[in-house]
Scaffold this motif. Structure first.
Motif, mmCIF file in Angstrom:
data_model
loop_
_atom_site.group_PDB
_atom_site.id
_atom_site.type_symbol
_atom_site.label_atom_id
_atom_site.label_comp_id
_atom_site.label_asym_id
_atom_site.label_seq_id
_atom_site.Cartn_x
_atom_site.Cartn_y
_atom_site.Cartn_z
ATOM 1 N N GLU A 248 0.829 -1.207 0.000
ATOM 2 C CA GLU A 248 0.000 0.000 0.000
ATOM 3 C C GLU A 248 0.861 1.253 0.000
ATOM 4 O OE1 GLU A 248 -4.364 -0.779 1.864
ATOM 5 O OE2 GLU A 248 -2.737 -0.516 3.320
ATOM 6 N N HIS A 249 1.969 1.209 0.703
ATOM 7 C CA HIS A 249 2.856 2.376 0.751
ATOM 8 C C HIS A 249 3.381 2.720 -0.632
ATOM 9 C CE1 HIS A 249 6.059 5.104 1.907
ATOM 10 N NE2 HIS A 249 6.934 4.315 1.307
ATOM 11 N N VAL A 250 3.934 1.742 -1.360
ATOM 12 C CA VAL A 250 4.530 2.072 -2.656
ATOM 13 C C VAL A 250 3.466 2.363 -3.715
ATOM 14 C CG1 VAL A 250 6.632 0.764 -2.168
ATOM 15 C CG2 VAL A 250 4.750 -0.356 -3.366
ATOM 16 N N LEU A 251 2.287 1.765 -3.575
ATOM 17 C CA LEU A 251 1.249 1.953 -4.586
ATOM 18 C C LEU A 251 0.459 3.242 -4.396
ATOM 19 C CD1 LEU A 251 -0.105 -1.708 -4.795
ATOM 20 C CD2 LEU A 251 1.353 -0.530 -6.454
ATOM 21 N N THR A 252 0.661 3.923 -3.278
ATOM 22 C CA THR A 252 -0.097 5.150 -3.009
ATOM 23 C C THR A 252 0.801 6.364 -2.803
ATOM 24 O OG1 THR A 252 -0.182 4.666 -0.622
ATOM 25 C CG2 THR A 252 -2.018 3.865 -1.984
ATOM 26 N N ASP A 254 2.376 9.759 -3.403
ATOM 27 C CA ASP A 254 1.951 10.919 -4.180
ATOM 28 C C ASP A 254 2.847 11.105 -5.408
ATOM 29 O OD1 ASP A 254 -0.078 11.483 -2.429
ATOM 30 O OD2 ASP A 254 1.064 12.989 -1.291
ATOM 31 N N LEU A 255 2.239 11.529 -6.499
ATOM 32 C CA LEU A 255 2.889 11.858 -7.778
ATOM 33 C C LEU A 255 3.289 10.635 -8.604
ATOM 34 C CD1 LEU A 255 5.260 14.804 -6.695
ATOM 35 C CD2 LEU A 255 2.845 14.899 -7.367
ATOM 36 N N VAL A 256 3.289 9.454 -7.998
ATOM 37 C CA VAL A 256 3.692 8.234 -8.716
ATOM 38 C C VAL A 256 2.517 7.720 -9.545
ATOM 39 C CG1 VAL A 256 4.388 5.816 -8.462
ATOM 40 C CG2 VAL A 256 5.461 7.593 -7.045
ATOM 41 N N THR A 257 2.759 7.500 -10.834
ATOM 42 C CA THR A 257 1.723 6.954 -11.717
ATOM 43 C C THR A 257 1.982 5.512 -12.115
ATOM 44 O OG1 THR A 257 2.876 7.809 -13.681
ATOM 45 C CG2 THR A 257 1.185 9.225 -12.671
ATOM 46 N N THR A 258 3.237 5.062 -11.983
ATOM 47 C CA THR A 258 3.581 3.697 -12.396
ATOM 48 C C THR A 258 4.549 3.082 -11.397
ATOM 49 O OG1 THR A 258 3.375 4.320 -14.729
ATOM 50 C CG2 THR A 258 4.500 2.253 -14.246
ATOM 51 N N VAL A 259 4.233 1.876 -10.960
ATOM 52 C CA VAL A 259 5.129 1.091 -10.108
ATOM 53 C C VAL A 259 5.612 -0.104 -10.921
ATOM 54 C CG1 VAL A 259 5.273 -0.387 -8.056
ATOM 55 C CG2 VAL A 259 4.077 1.807 -7.940
ATOM 56 N N THR A 260 6.916 -0.320 -10.899
ATOM 57 C CA THR A 260 7.497 -1.455 -11.607
ATOM 58 C C THR A 260 8.364 -2.268 -10.660
ATOM 59 O OG1 THR A 260 9.479 -0.225 -12.295
ATOM 60 C CG2 THR A 260 7.573 -0.186 -13.784
ATOM 61 N N CYS A 261 8.589 -3.508 -11.039
ATOM 62 C CA CYS A 261 9.517 -4.376 -10.318
ATOM 63 C C CYS A 261 10.149 -5.294 -11.348
ATOM 64 C CB CYS A 261 8.790 -5.178 -9.242
ATOM 65 S SG CYS A 261 9.874 -6.264 -8.278
ATOM 66 N N ASP A 262 11.468 -5.332 -11.376
ATOM 67 C CA ASP A 262 12.172 -6.145 -12.372
ATOM 68 C C ASP A 262 12.194 -7.622 -12.020
ATOM 69 O OD1 ASP A 262 12.698 -3.944 -13.922
ATOM 70 O OD2 ASP A 262 14.707 -3.613 -13.094
ATOM 71 N N MET A 263 12.032 -7.956 -10.731
ATOM 72 C CA MET A 263 12.141 -9.358 -10.344
ATOM 73 C C MET A 263 11.360 -9.595 -9.066
ATOM 74 S SD MET A 263 15.571 -11.715 -10.277
ATOM 75 C CE MET A 263 16.184 -11.232 -8.671
#
Length: 399
Positions: A248-252, A254-263
């Motif tokens: 929830e912290h990384v997905l919410t 502010d200002l972030v529109t895209t979350v990625t993870c390489d692995m």
């Protein structure tokens, strides 16, 4: 074993073979044990090398020593001369002599290591998730006693090491990290377009229960609207509610529109926590490859999900001590693997057993492809059932 003064040249060989950029010999020296490093020379010039790390890795049955093979490379002008084959054969013999019955590696090319008895045993996923589509299920586990602290990753080193040490035994494929490996994980490489590493720690009054390491990149679209990215480097937790809080912290942010993870692990809790799992655009890639160096020892020290009694006729070109017929008898308490003259139930290559060893790859796939032979009907199904695990193997740190 190479000399200390030869190490920078060895790093250059591996870097050139893997098409790497500038290679920091001083940094990699902290990760490398020269006693476990093999090098081929043409005169004074190193032209091929490989090393292995002595890790404690979680395997079916519990953590135990594993040879983690790394930094394999041949100088481009010396390819196709048998250098790689000579290095691999010698390395396998040395691993056996140390009493390590399993070797593991990350493969740079899928067509190389099967020849040396390694099989693709674990998978990972990379994913992209637009934050507008990232709502979590309303029944996701939450604990009001948990709280978050955000800090520079280096300042959280001791706390996150405690979490990882507790989490690693829960996932087949993970290994315990020493100081040198934590230095690598927490490094901020120069020229990275993303921010320095940040860390959020989930904790209660008893201490830390999870953490996430991530980087951010500040960008704005043509209309001046925030279009920032957040890249998760790793997330570990020892309680379900900590997983929820950290995601929830990384997905919410502010200002972030895209979350990625390489692995990430293919069965990462996130993919069950999302209200709409399809919103995470996933791509599957190979993770760990496994090689049984001492086949009977590796099979005896493994745990099994169901009883099995099967005779295996194993081909092994590079570890001839493994070749032949072996009777594996196992139940949920113990296993025994001994040479036998009985007729085989299954004929297969040692690479197939390596692929199936962690419980994430089914031998049935090799059977369907015609790459192994089932002599006794149903033998492959019985062995796959015994090797099965409810969780999927995964290693979160490329070595």
């Amino acid at each position: 074993m190479p000399e200390e003064s030869e190490f920078p040249a060895i790093v250059r060989v591996v870097g050139e073979a893997l098409l790497g950029g500038k290679n920091d010999a001083e940094f990699y020296r902290g990760l490398t044990d020269l006693d476990r490093t093999l090098t081929v020379f043409d005169g004074p010039q190193p032209v091929g090398s490989t090393t292995s790390h002595g890790f404690t890795m979680t395997l079916p049955g519990g953590p135990r020593p594993v040879a983690a093979v790394s930094a394999v490379g041949v100088w481009p002008t010396h390819r196709r001369r048998g250098i790689l084959s000579a290095l691999m054969r010698r390395q396998l013999a040395d691993i056996r002599a140390r009493g390590e019955d399993v070797a593991a590696l990350f493969a740079s090319e899928g067509g190389i290591y099967g020849r040396f008895g390694y099989g693709p045993a674990a998978a990972a996923v990379s994913f992209t998730l637009p934050t507008r589509d990232a709502a979590l299920r309303p029944d996701a586990p939450r604990d009001p006693a948990l709280r978050l602290r955000l800090l520079d990753a280096a300042d959280a080193r001791k706390e996150i090491a405690v979490v990882h040490q507790a989490a690693a035994p829960q996932r087949v494929g993970e290994f315990q990290r020493g100081d040198a490996w934590w230095t690598r994980v927490l490094r901020n490489p120069p020229g990275n377009p993303f921010s320095d590493l940040r860390c959020a720690v989930a904790e209660d009054d008893a201490g830390p229960l999870g953490y996430v390491l991530y980087r951010t990149r500040q960008t704005w679209d043509d209309h001046g609207v925030a279009d920032c990215a957040l890249r998760v480097e790793e997330l570990y937790a020892t309680a379900p509610a900590a997983h929820t809080l950290l995601w929830e912290h990384v997905l919410t942010r502010d200002l972030v529109t895209t979350v990625t993870c390489d692995m990430a692990a293919p069965d990462d809790p996130l993919f069950h926590l999302l209200a709409d799992p399809y919103r995470a655009r996933r791509r599957h890639v190979d993770n760990l490859w496994i090689r049984l160096v001492d086949l009977p020892s590796a099979l005896e020290r493994r745990s099994y999900a169901a009883p099995v009694d099967v005779v295996l006729e194993v081909a092994d070109r590079h570890c001839p001590w493994n070749a032949g017929r072996w009777r594996l008898t196992a139940d949920t308490a113990a296993a025994r693997c001994r040479p036998t003259d009985q007729e085989p139930d299954i004929r297969l290559d040692t690479a197939h057993l390596g692929a199936a060893y962690l419980g994430g790859t089914r031998l049935g796939g090799y059977l369907a492809a015609g790459l192994l032979t089932e002599v006794a009907p149903g033998a492959v199904q019985r062995l796959d059932t015994a090797l099965h695990r409810a969780d999927l193997p995964y290693c979160g740190n490329v070595f």
